[in-house]
Design an enzyme around this catalytic site. Structure first.
Site, PDB file in Angstrom:
ATOM      1  N   ARG A 237       0.981  -0.962   0.076  1.00  8.56           N
ATOM      2  CA  ARG A 237      -0.168  -0.123   0.085  1.00  8.56           C
ATOM      3  C   ARG A 237       0.718   1.022   0.103  1.00  8.56           C
ATOM      4  O   ARG A 237       2.277   0.764   0.132  1.00  8.56           O
ATOM      5  CB  ARG A 237      -1.245  -0.241   1.482  1.00  8.56           C
ATOM      6  CG  ARG A 237      -2.083  -1.258   1.743  1.00  8.56           C
ATOM      7  CD  ARG A 237      -2.973  -0.055   0.636  1.00  8.56           C
ATOM      8  NE  ARG A 237      -4.467  -1.479   0.763  1.00  8.56           N
ATOM      9  CZ  ARG A 237      -4.156  -2.733  -0.578  1.00  8.56           C
ATOM     10  NH1 ARG A 237      -3.424  -3.221  -0.961  1.00  8.56           N
ATOM     11  NH2 ARG A 237      -5.615  -3.350  -0.360  1.00  8.56           N
ATOM     12  N   GLU A 266      -4.764   7.844  -3.959  1.00  9.08           N
ATOM     13  CA  GLU A 266      -5.095   7.103  -5.448  1.00  9.08           C
ATOM     14  C   GLU A 266      -6.366   7.479  -5.123  1.00  9.08           C
ATOM     15  O   GLU A 266      -7.211   7.843  -4.826  1.00  9.08           O
ATOM     16  CB  GLU A 266      -4.842   5.486  -4.930  1.00  9.08           C
ATOM     17  CG  GLU A 266      -3.350   4.766  -4.785  1.00  9.08           C
ATOM     18  CD  GLU A 266      -3.264   3.329  -4.525  1.00  9.08           C
ATOM     19  OE1 GLU A 266      -4.253   2.789  -5.170  1.00  9.08           O
ATOM     20  OE2 GLU A 266      -2.385   3.679  -4.614  1.00  9.08           O
ATOM     21  N   HIS A 285      -2.234   0.410  -8.953  1.00  6.61           N
ATOM     22  CA  HIS A 285      -2.826  -0.693  -8.385  1.00  6.61           C
ATOM     23  C   HIS A 285      -3.477  -1.431  -9.378  1.00  6.61           C
ATOM     24  O   HIS A 285      -5.072  -1.369  -8.658  1.00  6.61           O
ATOM     25  CB  HIS A 285      -4.368  -0.028  -7.464  1.00  6.61           C
ATOM     26  CG  HIS A 285      -4.196  -0.626  -5.968  1.00  6.61           C
ATOM     27  ND1 HIS A 285      -4.190  -0.012  -5.048  1.00  6.61           N
ATOM     28  CD2 HIS A 285      -4.380  -1.562  -5.832  1.00  6.61           C
ATOM     29  CE1 HIS A 285      -4.288  -0.859  -3.985  1.00  6.61           C
ATOM     30  NE2 HIS A 285      -4.397  -2.247  -4.535  1.00  6.61           N
TER      31      HIS A 285
END
Ligand code: DGY
Length: 327
Positions: A237, A266, A285
């Protein structure tokens, strides 16, 4: 009367349609979950929440007094306040296992592309710059027979080690909360403390879940410990590193390159300096994002949700205490 489900961000269409046959379903995407009035209104009667990266905290749960289960369509669950859910007797589930190989493939893709500068050179060719034979300035870095340091030796870390060891003859170092003798045996892997791994590895792949302990795990000091030739890969992450410190390390040439699937914010902000660096590869991602795996994750998340709503124990219950309290 049908039970009511709030879906957030992602659930593959065939799975969504199946749930719609059985439940009253409300789908939300790209909204502010703190302020969207329609979303907040629907929380009031919701029996279950399902989706990707829905920030479930005390405030949201106060709006959702009937919720019995929160089903994540991801293996990571840093978006969930597990203590608060447990306190309220609400089940939380995730989708481990089925995405392991896909995420490991993604990490090897990023690692190889970063070492061999694939996106940069693809761009160079496509924009018509390939007018004569390539020069040394276009060379990449070998991956095979190098040393890979994996931080976080969970299921995905193991699948990366397998690919790297058997596919690329890499030496594997790893750092993890606990030692894993079977991993050491299978992949000839060496357990290291974090600093040793950072100092010795040619490629460093960060795969830990985001927890209070791993938040900001790698910052200025840790990037300085890495070799100047090191390539850093983040598949965990964004917040497991101090992103500003990574930017500085890259700007100062303290490490060679980075391949990033995850970011502090994000979607990543277009002004983020990482996006301007040739030696940084970025993807949005996509760790588990293949047609096959996303569908399986949606199916598993829906299965968890259905069992939870039927009063049964879902296979991927995170907060097992809730089930024990119900018995
Ligand atoms: C996960 O499942 O946590 C992955 O990060 C999603 O891509």
């Amino acid at each position: 009367m049908k039970q009511k489900i709030v879906v957030y961000n992602r659930l593959e269409a065939p799975v969504l349609h199946k749930l719609q046959e059985k439940y009253e379903v409300h789908f939300f995407k790209d909204i502010n979950t703190k302020t969207d009035p329609d979303f907040i209104a629907h929380l009031a009667g919701a029996d279950a929440l399902i989706g990707l990266e829905l920030p479930v905290d005390r405030e949201l749960l106060d709006h959702a007094p009937n919720v019995k289960i929160v089903s994540n369509v991801s293996v990571g669950y840093n978006n969930l306040d597990i203590d608060e859910l447990t306190k309220r007797g609400i089940m939380a589930t995730n989708t481990p296992g089925i995405l392991t190989d896909t995420v490991a493939d993604t990490m090897m893709t990023i690692l190889l592309s970063t070492a061999r500068r694939v996106p940069e050179l693809d761009h160079w060719v496509k924009q018509g710059d390939w007018e004569k034979m390539i020069e040394v300035e276009h060379y990449g870095i070998d991956v095979h027979h190098k040393t890979l340091g994996i931080i976080g030796m969970g299921r995905i870390g193991e699948a990366i080690a397998q690919r790297a060891h058997f596919g690329f003859d890499m030496d594997i170092l790893y750092h993890n909360r606990s030692r894993k003798p079977e991993v050491e045996e299978k992949f000839n892997a060496t357990y290291c403390d974090l600093d040793d791994l950072l100092m010795q590895a040619d490629f460093i792949c960060l795969m830990t879940p985001l927890t209070p302990e791993t938040t900001g795990l790698l910052g200025e000091r840790e990037f300085k410990l890495m070799k100047q030739s090191a390539i850093f890969i983040n598949g965990s992450r964004g917040k497991t590193i101090v992103e500003a410190d990574l930017i500085e390390a890259l700007q100062n040439g303290e490490i060679a390159a980075a391949g990033l699937d995850v970011f502090e914010e994000e979607p990543v902000h277009p002004d983020n300096p990482l996006l301007k660096m040739k030696n940084v590869i970025t993807v949005p991602h996509i760790g588990s994002s293949t047609w096959e795996t996303e569908l399986k994750m949606s199916e598993l998340a829906a299965h968890n949700l259905e069992l939870g709503l039927e009063g049964k124990c879902p296979p991927n219950l995170i907060n097992k205490r809730v089930w024990e309290m119900q018995k």
